[in-house]
Enzyme design. Structure first.
Site, short mmCIF file in Angstrom:
data_model
loop_
_atom_site.label_atom_id
_atom_site.label_comp_id
_atom_site.label_asym_id
_atom_site.label_seq_id
_atom_site.Cartn_x
_atom_site.Cartn_y
_atom_site.Cartn_z
N ARG A 177 0.69 -1.09 -0.42
CA ARG A 177 -0.27 0.34 -0.43
C ARG A 177 0.38 0.98 -0.07
NH1 ARG A 177 -2.51 -3.91 1.65
NH2 ARG A 177 -4.82 -5.30 0.70
N ASP A 206 0.18 -7.78 -3.53
CA ASP A 206 -0.59 -7.14 -3.21
C ASP A 206 -2.04 -6.41 -4.55
OD1 ASP A 206 -3.48 -6.66 -1.71
OD2 ASP A 206 -2.18 -7.20 -0.16
N HIS A 267 -5.74 -10.67 -3.75
CA HIS A 267 -4.66 -9.88 -3.57
C HIS A 267 -3.71 -10.16 -4.79
CE1 HIS A 267 -5.88 -7.98 0.80
NE2 HIS A 267 -6.35 -9.11 0.58
N GLU A 331 -9.13 -12.83 1.86
CA GLU A 331 -10.41 -12.02 0.87
C GLU A 331 -10.45 -12.56 -0.32
OE1 GLU A 331 -10.05 -8.27 4.09
OE2 GLU A 331 -8.04 -8.68 2.69
N ASP A 424 -2.48 -1.02 12.30
CA ASP A 424 -3.05 -0.62 11.59
C ASP A 424 -4.20 0.53 12.50
OD1 ASP A 424 -4.32 -3.01 10.73
OD2 ASP A 424 -4.64 -2.07 9.15
N TRP A 468 -1.14 -2.62 8.06
CA TRP A 468 -1.44 -2.49 6.81
C TRP A 468 -1.12 -0.91 6.98
CZ3 TRP A 468 -1.28 -7.04 4.52
CH2 TRP A 468 -2.12 -8.42 5.25
N GLU A 470 -2.03 0.81 4.48
CA GLU A 470 -2.98 1.88 3.61
C GLU A 470 -2.94 4.02 4.55
OE1 GLU A 470 -4.19 -0.94 4.74
OE2 GLU A 470 -5.37 -1.80 2.33
C1 ACM Z 1 -5.89 -9.75 6.27
O1 ACM Z 1 -5.87 -8.60 6.88
N1 ACM Z 1 -6.78 -9.06 5.14
C2 ACM Z 1 -4.97 -10.58 7.19
#
Ligand code: ACM
Ligand code: ZN
Length: 616
Positions: A177, A206, A267, A331, A424, A468, A470
């Site tokens: 990200r 990703d 992803h 996901e 995050d 993460w 973002e």
């Molecule tokens: C995740 O936070 N999608 C593993």
């Protein structure tokens, strides 16, 4: 890997009962994570320019490396270039390997007397951790990046016996990200090592970026590592294979194993933008430039997809000598699979009853490739859906239930549930924190029971903090999000749960802030901010409860738009909103000083929060 804990009850009794145990009362005894057993003695060792490292007659290369690592750290702040010798009867820091110690492989025994510092362990890694404790026993100025004069470099006399509760103590960094360069990754490895963390999970691919050079598929770096953001700006970055090797070697010198994550089957938009032929639709695509998860994923019906992934893994695997490889698995949207003739054909041919089984087929097929090359695969807990791949390790993130289920099936587990480990998330009031989502305060990280009652504890390898990125545009913000919450995570993974104590931990966190200041590491001071709980009472009147995360703070507030100080109202009990008030302003004070940030929040915003709280 099994839980590497063999702390005798004796140690714990010693720690709890002994009157000579003094922790947290002296700035110099603030070791984090807390050692399993620490007994303070009278006196101290003084480190000076004549102090030497003694590594034994055999001059083991691995011990020499450990000595050299700390020699250079000590040189920065003290200006002393300590010699590395065979032996030294006094004024020495003696590093010793002793295979007969009754301690785990990562454990150490540290004895400090006025004459000598002795670090003993079964392995150089244990010695390295013992030396990290020595560094934390020295005054905070030891972390300075420039020479500091006029400091008594005292190490209090102690007897420490220590080893980790869990063998896996990790941190994950998402570089897709927002990309982070080699120098910054190295700095984070340095800090992780200070707190005895031993796995770095590197989220390399990703929807938003592909960040690792693959020679057979040059477009992965050429195309997959360049994102045009929605505002037209370009975000780019990838690591060459040489850079990856450099980071892996750097981590190894700090006893950190790097685990690459190559995401699949979802992803994957950055890879598919470069090579759209491995999607169900054939593209064309652009790297995703809004946050969230992309629907297009690798085609599960096309054998060429698996050849592509195999080729990639053939290049990735030799770069990472550790035993684990993370293949993502989370996901994965399956809507394109449902419509794709090739995917439908695959389901028919392989007798797959549903799309979850198709996902499981995909993961198992890749896992088998990885396992054939001698690695163990790790996947996010979605890899349970449709059936787990044999031997796969489950990384439980959607709470602990995936981990519990995997352990019940006899699989090893790494725990990283969102509500304890997602760095995050907000760590303080959203009105004063950089924009992100959800909430994970330091206390939430610390109050974490890693092993649910219902599972075989030996299958829980440990856990990790996940960042993460973002909402994390640059390296200072990465540090802000990680520290101090990762201190709590490190302690939950290292220190026996019975020895954890929030109040004592917070004292050490505050001491650590000074060390971070001296070494140029950014961190959040959100523990000094007020916590505000607006809610509706039975008569549907808005009420406000407030508290502080740590003890010793008082809250002062106003409702009349003036800035609160210690002459304002002090919060003691739930508040009603005065008529005509439009704003609450509140700040925490430690004695006469404002400790944290002033929080300004409109009554309308408080009402909105109260309504949101009710919905939960
Ligand atoms: C995740 O936070 N999608 C593993
Ligand atoms: Zn398909």
């Amino acid at each position: 890997m099994k839980r590497a804990l063999s702390i005798s009850c004796l140690w714990i009794c010693l720690l709890v009962l002994s009157s000579s145990v003094i922790m947290g009362q002296d700035n110099h005894l603030d070791i984090t994570p807390t050692p399993q057993s620490l007994v303070q003695k009278n006196g101290h060792f003084i480190l000076n320019s004549k102090t030497s490292f003694a590594i034994g007659k055999t001059q083991r290369a691995d011990l020499k490396k450990v000595a050299a690592y700390f020699q250079s750290k000590i040189l920065y702040s003290t200006g002393y270039n300590l010699n590395i010798k065979n032996s030294g009867s006094s004024n020495a820091i003696s590093l010793q390997i002793d295979k007969s110690l009754k301690i785990g492989n990562e454990g150490y025994q540290l004895t400090v007397t006025p004459k000598k510092v002795i670090v003993k362990a079964k392995t150089p890694q244990g010695v390295f951790y013992g030396m990290q404790s020595v560094m934390q026993l020295l005054p905070p100025q030891i972390e300075s990046e420039t020479i500091i004069d006029n400091v008594a470099w005292e190490i209090p006399c102690v007897e420490i016996k220590d080893e980790p509760a869990y063998g896996y103590r990790g941190m994950m960094l998402d570089v897709c990200r927002h990309f982070h360069d080699v120098e910054f990754v190295k700095k984070q490895l340095d800090i992780m090592a200070m707190f005895k963390m031993n796995y770095f999970h590197w989220h390399l691919t990703d929807d938003h970026l592909w960040t690792i050079e693959i020679k057979k598929y040059p477009r992965l770096a050429e195309v997959g590592s360049v994102r045009r953001n929605a505002d037209g700006s370009i975000h780019r970055g990838f690591y060459t294979q040489e850079q990856i090797k450099e980071v892996v070697a750097y981590a190894a010198e700090r006893y950190i194993t790097v685990i690459p994550e190559v995401e699949l089957p979802g992803h994957a938009l950055a890879a598919l933008t470069a090579y759209p032929e491995y999607s169900c639709t054939g593209g064309p695509f652009e790297l995703r430039n809004k946050w969230g998860v992309e629907d297009n994923v690798y085609c599960a019906g096309n054998d060429k997809t698996f050849e592509f992934l195999q080729d990639i893994l053939e290049e990735v695997i030799p770069l990472f000598p550790g035993k684990f490889l993370h293949i993502g698995g989370d996901e994965c949207y399956k809507g394109f699979w449902e419509k794709c003739p090739k995917c439908k054909m695959r389901m028919q041919k392989e007798h797959l009853k549903n799309l979850e089984e198709l996902q499981s087929y995909f993961v198992k097929r890749v896992a088998a490739m990885v396992q054939k090359r001698g690695k163990q695969v790790i996947g996010w807990d979605e890899i349970l859906e449709g059936g787990l791949a044999p031997e796969a390790i489950v990384m439980s993130w959607r709470g602990m239930k995936g981990g519990i289920e995997a352990a019940k099936q006899g699989h090893s587990v790494i725990m990283t549930p969102t509500d304890h480990c997602y760095l995050d998330f907000y760590q303080g009031d959203p009105t004063v924190e950089p924009n992100t989502y959800s909430m994970l305060r330091l206390q939430d990280c610390y109050k974490y029971q890693l092993i649910p009652d219902s599972v075989d504890a030996s299958l829980i390898m440990g856990g990790q903090g996940n960042l993460w990125t973002e909402s994390v545009p640059h390296y200072r913000q990465v540090e802000y999000m990680i520290w101090p919450r990762a201190l709590a995570i490190s302690e939950t993974l290292w220190t026996d749960a019975r020895l954890r104590n929030w109040k004592f931990f917070v004292n050490r966190v505050e001491q650590q802030f000074e060390r971070f200041d001296r070494s140029g590491v950014n961190y959040a001071r959100s523990i000094y901010d007020p916590i505000i709980y607006p809610h509706w009472d039975k008569e549907h009147q808005l009420k406000i409860a407030m508290k502080t995360e740590i003890e010793g703070l008082s809250l002062f507030y106003t409702f009349d738009n003036t800035i609160p100080d210690i002459y304002s109202n002090m919060y003691t009990d739930t508040l009603s909103i005065p008529k005509n008030a439009s704003m609450l302003r509140v700040a925490a004070y430690k004695r006469q000083e404002q400790a944290g940030r002033l929080i300004d929040i409109t009554i309308d915003a408080l009402k909105k929060r109260a309504a949101e709280g009710e919905k939960k």
